[in-house]
Design a protein around this motif. Structure first.
Motif, PDB file in Angstrom:
ATOM      1  N   ALA A  60     149.349  83.039 -11.882  1.00 35.47           N
ATOM      2  CA  ALA A  60     148.026  82.672 -11.385  1.00 35.47           C
ATOM      3  C   ALA A  60     148.111  81.982 -10.031  1.00 35.47           C
ATOM      4  O   ALA A  60     147.281  82.218  -9.146  1.00 35.47           O
ATOM      5  N   SER A  61     149.121  81.139  -9.861  1.00 35.60           N
ATOM      6  CA  SER A  61     149.254  80.415  -8.597  1.00 35.60           C
ATOM      7  C   SER A  61     149.552  81.361  -7.437  1.00 35.60           C
ATOM      8  O   SER A  61     149.117  81.125  -6.308  1.00 35.60           O
ATOM      9  N   TYR A  62     150.286  82.432  -7.702  1.00 36.48           N
ATOM     10  CA  TYR A  62     150.579  83.408  -6.662  1.00 36.48           C
ATOM     11  C   TYR A  62     149.308  84.156  -6.259  1.00 36.48           C
ATOM     12  O   TYR A  62     149.035  84.340  -5.073  1.00 36.48           O
ATOM     13  N   ILE A  63     148.526  84.578  -7.257  1.00 33.02           N
ATOM     14  CA  ILE A  63     147.264  85.279  -6.970  1.00 33.02           C
ATOM     15  C   ILE A  63     146.348  84.388  -6.145  1.00 33.02           C
ATOM     16  O   ILE A  63     145.763  84.816  -5.142  1.00 33.02           O
ATOM     17  N   ALA A  64     146.197  83.130  -6.553  1.00 32.48           N
ATOM     18  CA  ALA A  64     145.314  82.204  -5.839  1.00 32.48           C
ATOM     19  C   ALA A  64     145.776  82.010  -4.401  1.00 32.48           C
ATOM     20  O   ALA A  64     144.956  81.963  -3.471  1.00 32.48           O
ATOM     21  N   LYS A  65     147.075  81.898  -4.206  1.00 35.56           N
ATOM     22  CA  LYS A  65     147.599  81.708  -2.849  1.00 35.56           C
ATOM     23  C   LYS A  65     147.307  82.910  -1.970  1.00 35.56           C
ATOM     24  O   LYS A  65     146.947  82.763  -0.797  1.00 35.56           O
ATOM     25  N   GLN A  66     147.463  84.110  -2.527  1.00 31.40           N
ATOM     26  CA  GLN A  66     147.206  85.308  -1.721  1.00 31.40           C
ATOM     27  C   GLN A  66     145.732  85.392  -1.318  1.00 31.40           C
ATOM     28  O   GLN A  66     145.408  85.754  -0.180  1.00 31.40           O
ATOM     29  N   ILE A  67     144.843  85.051  -2.231  1.00 28.10           N
ATOM     30  CA  ILE A  67     143.414  85.046  -1.896  1.00 28.10           C
ATOM     31  C   ILE A  67     143.152  84.042  -0.773  1.00 28.10           C
ATOM     32  O   ILE A  67     142.441  84.340   0.197  1.00 28.10           O
ATOM     33  N   GLN A  68     143.727  82.858  -0.903  1.00 26.05           N
ATOM     34  CA  GLN A  68     143.559  81.834   0.129  1.00 26.05           C
ATOM     35  C   GLN A  68     144.128  82.304   1.461  1.00 26.05           C
ATOM     36  O   GLN A  68     143.528  82.082   2.523  1.00 26.05           O
ATOM     37  N   ASP A  69     145.272  82.965   1.425  1.00 21.33           N
ATOM     38  CA  ASP A  69     145.893  83.445   2.666  1.00 21.33           C
ATOM     39  C   ASP A  69     145.028  84.509   3.343  1.00 21.33           C
ATOM     40  O   ASP A  69     144.938  84.556   4.567  1.00 21.33           O
ATOM     41  N   PHE A  70     144.402  85.371   2.546  1.00 24.08           N
ATOM     42  CA  PHE A  70     143.494  86.358   3.123  1.00 24.08           C
ATOM     43  C   PHE A  70     142.273  85.656   3.736  1.00 24.08           C
ATOM     44  O   PHE A  70     141.804  86.040   4.818  1.00 24.08           O
ATOM     45  N   GLU A  72     142.141  82.751   5.065  1.00 30.92           N
ATOM     46  CA  GLU A  72     142.513  82.017   6.275  1.00 30.92           C
ATOM     47  C   GLU A  72     143.238  82.885   7.301  1.00 30.92           C
ATOM     48  O   GLU A  72     143.759  82.380   8.295  1.00 30.92           O
ATOM     49  N   ALA A  73     143.282  84.194   7.027  1.00 29.46           N
ATOM     50  CA  ALA A  73     143.926  85.164   7.933  1.00 29.46           C
ATOM     51  C   ALA A  73     145.428  84.925   8.079  1.00 29.46           C
ATOM     52  O   ALA A  73     146.031  85.338   9.061  1.00 29.46           O
ATOM     53  N   ASP A  74     146.033  84.234   7.097  1.00 33.28           N
ATOM     54  CA  ASP A  74     147.485  84.109   7.083  1.00 33.28           C
ATOM     55  C   ASP A  74     148.130  85.397   6.555  1.00 33.28           C
ATOM     56  O   ASP A  74     149.313  85.638   6.755  1.00 33.28           O
ATOM     57  N   ARG A  75     147.321  86.179   5.865  1.00 40.33           N
ATOM     58  CA  ARG A  75     147.705  87.524   5.451  1.00 40.33           C
ATOM     59  C   ARG A  75     146.541  88.428   5.813  1.00 40.33           C
ATOM     60  O   ARG A  75     145.378  88.068   5.560  1.00 40.33           O
ATOM     61  N   ARG A  76     146.821  89.588   6.383  1.00 39.79           N
ATOM     62  CA  ARG A  76     145.751  90.403   6.976  1.00 39.79           C
ATOM     63  C   ARG A  76     145.580  91.746   6.284  1.00 39.79           C
ATOM     64  O   ARG A  76     146.531  92.491   6.092  1.00 39.79           O
ATOM     65  N   ASN A  77     144.343  92.006   5.888  1.00 40.39           N
ATOM     66  CA  ASN A  77     143.914  93.303   5.370  1.00 40.39           C
ATOM     67  C   ASN A  77     142.399  93.279   5.404  1.00 40.39           C
ATOM     68  O   ASN A  77     141.774  92.381   4.839  1.00 40.39           O
ATOM     69  N   THR A  78     141.812  94.240   6.081  1.00 40.53           N
ATOM     70  CA  THR A  78     140.366  94.210   6.312  1.00 40.53           C
ATOM     71  C   THR A  78     139.586  94.131   5.013  1.00 40.53           C
ATOM     72  O   THR A  78     138.665  93.304   4.862  1.00 40.53           O
ATOM     73  N   MET A  80     140.658  93.259   1.895  1.00 43.93           N
ATOM     74  CA  MET A  80     140.940  92.054   1.135  1.00 43.93           C
ATOM     75  C   MET A  80     140.335  90.811   1.786  1.00 43.93           C
ATOM     76  O   MET A  80     139.847  89.913   1.090  1.00 43.93           O
ATOM     77  N   THR A  81     140.365  90.751   3.094  1.00 51.04           N
ATOM     78  CA  THR A  81     139.775  89.598   3.779  1.00 51.04           C
ATOM     79  C   THR A  81     138.289  89.518   3.505  1.00 51.04           C
ATOM     80  O   THR A  81     137.745  88.440   3.229  1.00 51.04           O
ATOM     81  N   SER A  82     137.618  90.664   3.560  1.00 54.53           N
ATOM     82  CA  SER A  82     136.178  90.704   3.296  1.00 54.53           C
ATOM     83  C   SER A  82     135.857  90.210   1.893  1.00 54.53           C
ATOM     84  O   SER A  82     134.908  89.433   1.690  1.00 54.53           O
ATOM     85  N   ILE A  83     136.654  90.632   0.924  1.00 52.22           N
ATOM     86  CA  ILE A  83     136.430  90.205  -0.460  1.00 52.22           C
ATOM     87  C   ILE A  83     136.786  88.732  -0.644  1.00 52.22           C
ATOM     88  O   ILE A  83     136.036  87.965  -1.259  1.00 52.22           O
ATOM     89  N   ALA A  84     137.907  88.325  -0.079  1.00 56.83           N
ATOM     90  CA  ALA A  84     138.383  86.950  -0.271  1.00 56.83           C
ATOM     91  C   ALA A  84     137.422  85.921   0.315  1.00 56.83           C
ATOM     92  O   ALA A  84     137.278  84.820  -0.235  1.00 56.83           O
ATOM     93  N   LEU A 170     156.205  97.729  -2.989  1.00 53.17           N
ATOM     94  CA  LEU A 170     157.267  96.797  -2.606  1.00 53.17           C
ATOM     95  C   LEU A 170     157.945  97.225  -1.311  1.00 53.17           C
ATOM     96  O   LEU A 170     158.236  96.392  -0.452  1.00 53.17           O
ATOM     97  N   ILE A 171     158.183  98.513  -1.158  1.00 50.88           N
ATOM     98  CA  ILE A 171     158.807  99.007   0.070  1.00 50.88           C
ATOM     99  C   ILE A 171     157.930  98.693   1.271  1.00 50.88           C
ATOM    100  O   ILE A 171     158.403  98.176   2.287  1.00 50.88           O
ATOM    101  N   SER A 172     156.638  98.999   1.166  1.00 52.76           N
ATOM    102  CA  SER A 172     155.742  98.750   2.296  1.00 52.76           C
ATOM    103  C   SER A 172     155.623  97.262   2.590  1.00 52.76           C
ATOM    104  O   SER A 172     155.558  96.846   3.759  1.00 52.76           O
ATOM    105  N   THR A 173     155.632  96.428   1.542  1.00 56.17           N
ATOM    106  CA  THR A 173     155.525  94.986   1.738  1.00 56.17           C
ATOM    107  C   THR A 173     156.760  94.425   2.434  1.00 56.17           C
ATOM    108  O   THR A 173     156.652  93.624   3.373  1.00 56.17           O
ATOM    109  N   LEU A 174     157.934  94.837   1.986  1.00 59.81           N
ATOM    110  CA  LEU A 174     159.166  94.367   2.622  1.00 59.81           C
ATOM    111  C   LEU A 174     159.226  94.792   4.087  1.00 59.81           C
ATOM    112  O   LEU A 174     159.652  94.026   4.960  1.00 59.81           O
ATOM    113  N   LYS A 175     158.776  96.000   4.367  1.00 62.30           N
ATOM    114  CA  LYS A 175     158.775  96.468   5.753  1.00 62.30           C
ATOM    115  C   LYS A 175     157.733  95.727   6.588  1.00 62.30           C
ATOM    116  O   LYS A 175     157.933  95.500   7.782  1.00 62.30           O
ATOM    117  N   GLU A 176     156.632  95.323   5.961  1.00 64.43           N
ATOM    118  CA  GLU A 176     155.640  94.513   6.670  1.00 64.43           C
ATOM    119  C   GLU A 176     156.226  93.153   7.050  1.00 64.43           C
ATOM    120  O   GLU A 176     155.961  92.645   8.138  1.00 64.43           O
TER     121      GLU A 176
END
Length: 220
Positions: A60-70, A72-78, A80-84, A170-176
């Motif tokens: 749960a803590s990982y999910i919450a952090k990713q939402i927060q990162d989206f 605050e634009a610390d993680r970028r995806n059009t 996901m950012t709109s939803i977050a 996972l492959i795409s994430t590691l390459k990102e």
């Protein structure tokens, strides 16, 4: 220990970085709040598209952090950012609790672009070696230090579960991380590690850790 201690330290940094007091969410509330997520991630967090991450069983803590990162634009995806941006602080923990309570279904065990069993065995053997021991020659830390021996992460540290995650994701994430399209890893933990890896090594670790760690784990 055959692996130089300084390389282990790098792999263990994430444990302290991700450990913090975690707000408690309500899975029942989270199920309602996650309705907008289900189109891509599935009604139970088991996404149907390999490029979309499976969220079922993630901490749960990982999910919450990713939402927060989206947010605050610390993680970028059009998308996901709109939803977050529409998710409040309490609700992100509820959503996290919902997905943590779900059961991840196994992914199909197939490596479609490799034609022979020998090729598959070589790739998975490399993946297991890197996952369990890292690479002393390049300074890559062992993946299990943060993600657990069976790819199921260490409890309450906000580290994502890798077992049964889509290998393509996972492959795409590691390459990102490697290409700096993603940079929300505290103290550059993932970027430092993946910078030492070739595309073949990334692929090997992704396939091994996603659905083959539980299957191939050595018997005690």
């Amino acid at each position: 220990m055959s692996f130089n201690n300084k390389h282990w330290i790098l792999g263990l940094i994430c444990l302290s970085l991700n450990f913090s007091a975690v707000a408690q969410g309500d899975a029942e509330i989270g199920k309602l709040k996650a309705m907008a997520c289900m189109g891509c991630h599935g009604p139970t967090g088991n996404s149907f598209v390999p490029s979309f991450p499976a969220l079922a069983g993630q901490p749960a803590s990982y999910i919450a952090k990713q939402i927060q990162d989206f947010k605050e634009a610390d993680r970028r995806n059009t998308t996901m950012t709109s939803i977050a941006l529409g998710i409040g602080e309490a609700d992100m923990h509820h959503i996290g609790a919902f997905y943590e309570s779900q059961v991840k279904t196994p992914v199909v065990k197939n490596i479609p672009h490799l034609k022979t069993d020998a090729e598959k065995t070589a790739l998975l053997t490399l993946g297991k070696k890197l996952y369990d021991h890292g690479n002393a020659d390049t300074g890559q830390a062992a993946c299990f230090a943060c993600h657990g021996k069976s790819g199921d992460a260490l409890v309450d540290l906000g580290v994502p579960v890798l077992a049964n995650q889509h290998p393509q994701y996972l492959i795409s994430t590691l390459k990102e991380f490697k290409n700096r399209k993603r940079a929300n890893d505290g103290e550059r933990v993932m970027r430092r590690i993946v910078d030492t890896m070739t595309d073949e090594q990334i692929e090997a670790v992704a396939y091994y850790s996603s659905y083959l760690v539980p299957t191939l784990e050595e018997k005690k």
